[in-house]
Enzyme design. Sequence first.
Site, PDB file in Angstrom:
ATOM      1  N   ASN A 181       0.864  -1.180   0.000  1.00 35.96           N
ATOM      2  CA  ASN A 181       0.000   0.000   0.000  1.00 35.96           C
ATOM      3  C   ASN A 181       0.900   1.230   0.000  1.00 35.96           C
ATOM      4  OD1 ASN A 181      -1.951   1.939   0.292  1.00 35.96           O
ATOM      5  ND2 ASN A 181      -2.514   1.397   2.385  1.00 35.96           N
ATOM      6  N   GLU A 238      -7.261   4.505   7.772  1.00 34.39           N
ATOM      7  CA  GLU A 238      -7.086   5.940   7.503  1.00 34.39           C
ATOM      8  C   GLU A 238      -8.327   6.514   6.836  1.00 34.39           C
ATOM      9  OE1 GLU A 238      -2.288   5.226   7.099  1.00 34.39           O
ATOM     10  OE2 GLU A 238      -3.477   5.586   5.296  1.00 34.39           O
ATOM     11  N   GLY A 243       2.303   2.422  10.914  1.00 38.30           N
ATOM     12  CA  GLY A 243       3.194   3.558  10.768  1.00 38.30           C
ATOM     13  C   GLY A 243       3.816   4.043  12.066  1.00 38.30           C
ATOM     14  N   GLU A 287      -5.612  -4.999  10.470  1.00 32.54           N
ATOM     15  CA  GLU A 287      -4.610  -3.959  10.705  1.00 32.54           C
ATOM     16  C   GLU A 287      -4.859  -3.320  12.074  1.00 32.54           C
ATOM     17  OE1 GLU A 287      -4.978  -0.856   7.791  1.00 32.54           O
ATOM     18  OE2 GLU A 287      -7.066  -0.532   8.288  1.00 32.54           O
ATOM     19  N   SER A 328       2.495  -2.682  10.357  1.00 32.76           N
ATOM     20  CA  SER A 328       3.942  -2.457  10.287  1.00 32.76           C
ATOM     21  C   SER A 328       4.731  -3.735  10.023  1.00 32.76           C
ATOM     22  CB  SER A 328       4.447  -1.772  11.574  1.00 32.76           C
ATOM     23  OG  SER A 328       3.966  -0.448  11.656  1.00 32.76           O
ATOM     24  N   LYS A 352      -0.049   4.240  -0.390  1.00 33.53           N
ATOM     25  CA  LYS A 352      -0.771   5.397   0.152  1.00 33.53           C
ATOM     26  C   LYS A 352      -0.585   6.595  -0.777  1.00 33.53           C
ATOM     27  CE  LYS A 352      -0.419   3.352   4.719  1.00 33.53           C
ATOM     28  NZ  LYS A 352      -0.321   3.558   6.173  1.00 33.53           N
ATOM     29  N   HIS A 391      -9.692   0.828   4.711  1.00 32.61           N
ATOM     30  CA  HIS A 391      -8.453   1.080   5.437  1.00 32.61           C
ATOM     31  C   HIS A 391      -8.728   2.037   6.602  1.00 32.61           C
ATOM     32  CE1 HIS A 391      -4.367   2.421   6.323  1.00 32.61           C
ATOM     33  NE2 HIS A 391      -3.953   1.322   5.707  1.00 32.61           N
TER      34      HIS A 391
END
Length: 276
Positions: free
Chosen positions: A31, A118, A197, A191, A237, A33, A116
């Site tokens: 990904n 985010e 991150g 996730e 991660s 991003k 996701h």
Amino acid sequence: MAFADSCSRPAGASKGADAPEGTRKYLLGGNWKANGTVASVEKICSDFNAAGPIPANAEVVIGVPFIHIPICLQSLRSDIEIAAQNCSLTGTGAYTGEICASQLKDLGVTWVILGHSERREGFGMAGEDSELVAKKTKMALSEGLKVMLCIGEKKEEREAGTTMDVCAEQLKPAAEILSKEDWANVSIAYEPVWAIGTGLTATPEMAQETHANIRQWMSDNVGADVAAAVRIQYGGSMKGANAEGLLSQPDIDGGLIGGASLKLDFFTCINGVPSP
């Protein structure tokens, strides 16, 4: 004819044995991003093209920004599939700024990442709830895309012991509208939000426990056959240094990899796949 059909992509290469019949093939997703320039993407494609063979028991997909999809479809080795990182709930029409699943399919994209964390959070805009994510998933599947469906808990939810409650709540709307046949084209990307991150990673044992619980939930609420077949990726991660340990767990069927997928460390993750 899809745009991708007119592209002459470099050939890939494989090594080792394919996944035995009736077992789950590993799914290593990248990904990128909102990262990359034309120049940096061309460099990544060149690096990945020269990175050597991919294990035959692994499927590799990279989710790239919309604007870089054509570059990857033209330049990236043919054994790495291309995913979008989102798609619209709608079909084509008067939906300014949206990109719909049929357009992605027409371009030659085969996968899309949906739900996701985010996008659920919203980064300054209204976030996407689980009902919307489920409807987008159904739309994408109806247009012939495969879906990496993301779920996962925040740090405070992990500490409160509600990880599986959160995951179940996020899966429930999809379980209600997807058929058993639909699930053949869906992977679940677990996730833990607190590990994305941050440099923090669930231990292989922690991740395995949650993956096993997700698989049990799928068995109880969708069907034992679907639960046995669905691939569950780990998305917190994963990088070259920890991929082998995570991928050795029986219910971890791959990864959804962020930062490491922008560099050659992605291939260290890919090569961490156990031999069949």
